[in-house]
Enzyme design. Structure first.
Site, PDB file in Angstrom:
ATOM      1  N   GLN A  35     -17.322 -46.538   9.157  1.00  0.00           N
ATOM      2  CA  GLN A  35     -17.059 -45.881   7.875  1.00  0.00           C
ATOM      3  C   GLN A  35     -16.406 -46.891   6.947  1.00  0.00           C
ATOM      4  O   GLN A  35     -15.415 -47.547   7.321  1.00  0.00           O
ATOM      5  CB  GLN A  35     -16.097 -44.702   8.095  1.00  0.00           C
ATOM      6  CG  GLN A  35     -16.739 -43.501   8.742  1.00  0.00           C
ATOM      7  CD  GLN A  35     -17.647 -42.795   7.765  1.00  0.00           C
ATOM      8  OE1 GLN A  35     -17.199 -42.148   6.853  1.00  0.00           O
ATOM      9  NE2 GLN A  35     -18.941 -42.938   7.964  1.00  0.00           N
TER      10      GLN A  35
ATOM     11  N   ASP B 244     -13.686 -44.784  10.959  1.00  0.00           N
ATOM     12  CA  ASP B 244     -14.319 -44.539  12.263  1.00  0.00           C
ATOM     13  C   ASP B 244     -15.450 -45.501  12.633  1.00  0.00           C
ATOM     14  O   ASP B 244     -16.311 -45.798  11.795  1.00  0.00           O
ATOM     15  CB  ASP B 244     -14.970 -43.152  12.293  1.00  0.00           C
ATOM     16  CG  ASP B 244     -14.101 -42.079  11.708  1.00  0.00           C
ATOM     17  OD1 ASP B 244     -12.924 -42.325  11.477  1.00  0.00           O
ATOM     18  OD2 ASP B 244     -14.634 -40.981  11.470  1.00  0.00           O
TER      19      ASP B 244
ATOM     20  N   GLU C 227     -12.125 -33.647  15.155  1.00  0.00           N
ATOM     21  CA  GLU C 227     -13.035 -34.612  14.549  1.00  0.00           C
ATOM     22  C   GLU C 227     -13.662 -35.490  15.634  1.00  0.00           C
ATOM     23  O   GLU C 227     -13.140 -35.650  16.739  1.00  0.00           O
ATOM     24  CB  GLU C 227     -12.281 -35.487  13.533  1.00  0.00           C
ATOM     25  CG  GLU C 227     -11.730 -34.694  12.356  1.00  0.00           C
ATOM     26  CD  GLU C 227     -11.189 -35.573  11.230  1.00  0.00           C
ATOM     27  OE1 GLU C 227     -10.377 -36.467  11.504  1.00  0.00           O
ATOM     28  OE2 GLU C 227     -11.601 -35.352  10.069  1.00  0.00           O
TER      29      GLU C 227
ATOM     30  N   LEU D 257     -11.532 -50.213   2.772  1.00  0.00           N
ATOM     31  CA  LEU D 257     -11.024 -49.495   3.935  1.00  0.00           C
ATOM     32  C   LEU D 257     -12.106 -49.225   4.978  1.00  0.00           C
ATOM     33  O   LEU D 257     -13.189 -48.748   4.654  1.00  0.00           O
ATOM     34  CB  LEU D 257     -10.411 -48.155   3.482  1.00  0.00           C
ATOM     35  CG  LEU D 257      -9.828 -47.260   4.562  1.00  0.00           C
ATOM     36  CD1 LEU D 257      -8.531 -46.609   4.084  1.00  0.00           C
ATOM     37  CD2 LEU D 257     -10.822 -46.184   5.006  1.00  0.00           C
TER      38      LEU D 257
ATOM     39  N   TYR E  99     -20.814 -39.732   6.006  1.00  0.00           N
ATOM     40  CA  TYR E  99     -19.719 -39.595   6.970  1.00  0.00           C
ATOM     41  C   TYR E  99     -20.164 -39.958   8.386  1.00  0.00           C
ATOM     42  O   TYR E  99     -21.305 -40.348   8.619  1.00  0.00           O
ATOM     43  CB  TYR E  99     -19.159 -38.169   6.903  1.00  0.00           C
ATOM     44  CG  TYR E  99     -18.086 -38.000   5.840  1.00  0.00           C
ATOM     45  CD1 TYR E  99     -17.882 -38.949   4.846  1.00  0.00           C
ATOM     46  CD2 TYR E  99     -17.263 -36.876   5.839  1.00  0.00           C
ATOM     47  CE1 TYR E  99     -16.886 -38.798   3.886  1.00  0.00           C
ATOM     48  CE2 TYR E  99     -16.265 -36.708   4.887  1.00  0.00           C
ATOM     49  CZ  TYR E  99     -16.077 -37.668   3.914  1.00  0.00           C
ATOM     50  OH  TYR E  99     -15.088 -37.493   2.979  1.00  0.00           O
ATOM     51  N   SER E 100     -19.244 -39.769   9.327  1.00  0.00           N
ATOM     52  CA  SER E 100     -19.434 -40.323  10.674  1.00  0.00           C
ATOM     53  C   SER E 100     -20.605 -39.721  11.433  1.00  0.00           C
ATOM     54  O   SER E 100     -21.011 -38.586  11.188  1.00  0.00           O
ATOM     55  CB  SER E 100     -18.153 -40.137  11.487  1.00  0.00           C
ATOM     56  OG  SER E 100     -17.224 -41.088  11.052  1.00  0.00           O
TER      57      SER E 100
HETATM   58  C1  FRU Z   1     -12.367 -39.103  10.859  1.00  0.00           C
HETATM   59  C2  FRU Z   1     -13.179 -38.639   9.655  1.00  0.00           C
HETATM   60  C3  FRU Z   1     -14.447 -37.932  10.072  1.00  0.00           C
HETATM   61  C4  FRU Z   1     -15.334 -38.112   8.888  1.00  0.00           C
HETATM   62  C5  FRU Z   1     -14.961 -39.493   8.410  1.00  0.00           C
HETATM   63  C6  FRU Z   1     -15.014 -39.708   6.937  1.00  0.00           C
HETATM   64  O1  FRU Z   1     -11.517 -40.157  10.548  1.00  0.00           O
HETATM   65  O2  FRU Z   1     -12.384 -37.803   8.837  1.00  0.00           O
HETATM   66  O3  FRU Z   1     -14.260 -36.601  10.475  1.00  0.00           O
HETATM   67  O4  FRU Z   1     -16.678 -38.013   9.204  1.00  0.00           O
HETATM   68  O5  FRU Z   1     -13.636 -39.728   8.870  1.00  0.00           O
HETATM   69  O6  FRU Z   1     -14.782 -41.042   6.623  1.00  0.00           O
END
Ligand code: FRU
Length: 490
Positions: A63, A47, A222, A44, A106-107
């Site tokens: 991501q 972001d 986000e 998958l 994460y992002s």
């Molecule tokens: C947005 C999010 C971000 C996070 C990331 C995790 O889609 O939820 O807030 O950093 O995806 O994969």
């Protein structure tokens, strides 16, 4: 298939070659693999992260959960390009390896300083009670592409007044000072963003909340982004918990911008209304960058959290959108495909027709992956537009309703349904005599740029058959269509 916590938090490093190969085989059997959009080799994608220009190339990370179509243990995957349209898979850039990112890298974003690319991201961790503890971290990439994580996080505490939903730092420089904007949730469960500043990208000082007029607008914001374009301050973010209003906010989560005048050191933004960036179905968590020419680019995740997609059974999900260039026209944010997108143009077909309450297939207008321009003029029709990926019982419709003055994207009959609970039609107001659609069609997506970037509609579609037809139509009157199609050249 239900994924257990153990399955979601397995590391790719612990998986055998054979298992990965089996997954790749399953993915490659999928009839909906994209042909010119950035897609994950397996698993998958969500972001876009770290979008930047560094050492003569564009870098775009995303991501990634490698092992299946679910939100599990996230890595940063690295792609790069010389022209924004042909992307090379580089490999994993950031692995979850330590106590500051044990439950996902994460992002975040990227910025160059002194010949080094600074990657700033959220390290997601969970304790034994599965409570989150976010850390904001830095990794450095040199000109050879070697990436080294800083040993310690640069922001370890969530400031007073905010919950552990605190993530997605976007960095920029303004008047010799570095700033970071972070997506946050107040303790009263409303969404917002907060600001930090730094002289060196390593030591960060909390400035406070970015004050906006949206004090109660969803429960979490986000992936914020902030920039100045043509003298306008623009704040992008992806709020969660917004209810539909007329034609707007129809998707599970939203993604949009407010525009006005900001005083960043003072943490204030005076702005107009929140506007969706994309009027279609599958768009979230966009990120921007500025290139050496000063162009501001935007790329988004062509997908949404918490929605099943038909590719899941083949072990992968999602892709990124094409790269768009942003500008401002008549006080409105305009998004156009970057000019380099024309490098994808192959074999060209032209056609035109006068339509009087009728529908027509122009000579040689058909295909699965192409760019199509259609210009409609002199219309008296109630509705006119086009249908693409037309086959037995299948079609995706893009049209203009002159009575309602709305553009409509209809995927009701596109193929295998997606997120049906959120409806299969999207609409957006547009008041114009002349209407143009610039459409990018890939194996399982459409991106429609309306009237030279005034509005954009993005949607995944999953035709069941080899549906390739293109039809132009008018209902209840006349229209004249002029069309050009380019096959995608790779
Ligand atoms: C947005 C999010 C971000 C996070 C990331 C995790 O889609 O939820 O807030 O950093 O995806 O994969």
């Amino acid at each position: 298939m239900e994924w257990t916590k153990e399955q979601r938090y397995r590391k790719i490093e612990d998986v055998t070659e054979e298992e990965l190969q089996n997954l790749a085989n399953l993915v490659n059997q999928c009839p909906w693999r994209q042909s010119y959009h950035i897609s994950p080799v397996t698993g998958l994608l969500n972001d876009p992260n770290g979008f930047s220009f560094f050492n003569g190339e564009y870098h775009l990370f995303y991501q990634w959960f490698p092992l299946g179509p679910v939100h599990g243990l996230k890595y940063w995957y690295h792609t790069k390009s010389k022209d924004l349209v042909h992307w090379e898979n580089v490999g994993i850039a950031l692995h979850p390896t330590n106590q500051y990112d044990s439950h996902g890298v994460y992002s975040g974003s990227a910025l160059e300083k002194d010949g080094v690319l600074y990657l700033m991201y959220t390290g997601n961790t969970r304790d034994e009670n599965w409570t989150r503890h976010p850390f904001q971290c830095i990794a450095l990439m040199d000109e050879k592409g070697n990436i080294v994580k800083n040993a310690q996080p640069v922001i370890s505490e969530v400031p007073e007044g905010y919950t552990d939903h605190f993530r997605d730092p976007k960095v920029w420089e303004e008047n010799g000072v570095y700033y970071a904007i972070i997506g946050a949730q107040r303790t009263n469960k409303t969404g917002c963003t907060v600001l930090y500043k730094s002289a060196d990208l390593m030591n960060w000082i909390f400035l406070g909340e970015m004050e906006t007029g949206l004090t109660e607008f969803g429960y979490m914001w986000e992936c914020p982004d902030y920039f100045v374009l043509d003298g306008q301050s623009i704040l992008l973010f992806s709020p969660q918990g917004i209810s539909p209003v007329n034609d707007e906010f129809q998707n599970i989560y939203q993604s949009g911008y407010v525009m006005g005048k900001a005083d960043i050191p003072a943490g204030k933004l005076v702005h107009g209304k929140f506007t969706e960036l994309d009027r279609g179905f599958d768009f979230y968590a966009p990120q921007t960058m500025v290139d050496p020419e000063g162009r501001r680019f935007l790329v988004g995740w062509m997908g949404l959290p918490d929605i099943d997609y038909p590719t899941d059974i083949n072990g992968w999900a999602h892709c990124l959108t094409l790269v768009r260039e942003l500008s401002i026209r008549n006080g409105k944010l305009i998004q156009k495909p970057v000019r380099e997108t024309a490098d994808l143009r192959g074999n060209q077909t032209d056609g035109q027709a006068d339509l009087e309450n009728s529908s027509i297939t122009l000579n040689e207008f058909e295909g699965q992956t192409y760019e199509l321009h259609a210009e409609f003029t002199g219309s008296t029709a109630q509705q006119f537009g086009l249908e693409l990926r037309v086959g037995t019982g299948e079609k995706t419709v893009i049209k203009y309703d002159r009575m309602d003055k709305k553009v409509i994207l209809d995927r009701t009959h596109s193929g295998v349904p997606v997120a049906e609970g959120y409806g299969s039609i999207r609409k957006c107001a547009l008041d114009s005599e002349k209407v143009t659609f610039q459409v990018f069609v890939d194996v399982s997506s459409v991106e429609v740029f309306v009237n030279d970037g005034e509005e954009v509609f993005t949607g995944r579609i999953f035709p069941k058959a080899d549906s390739r037809g293109i039809r132009f139509f008018s209902k209840g009157g006349h229209t004249r269509v002029k069309a050009t199609k380019w096959d995608i050249k790779k």
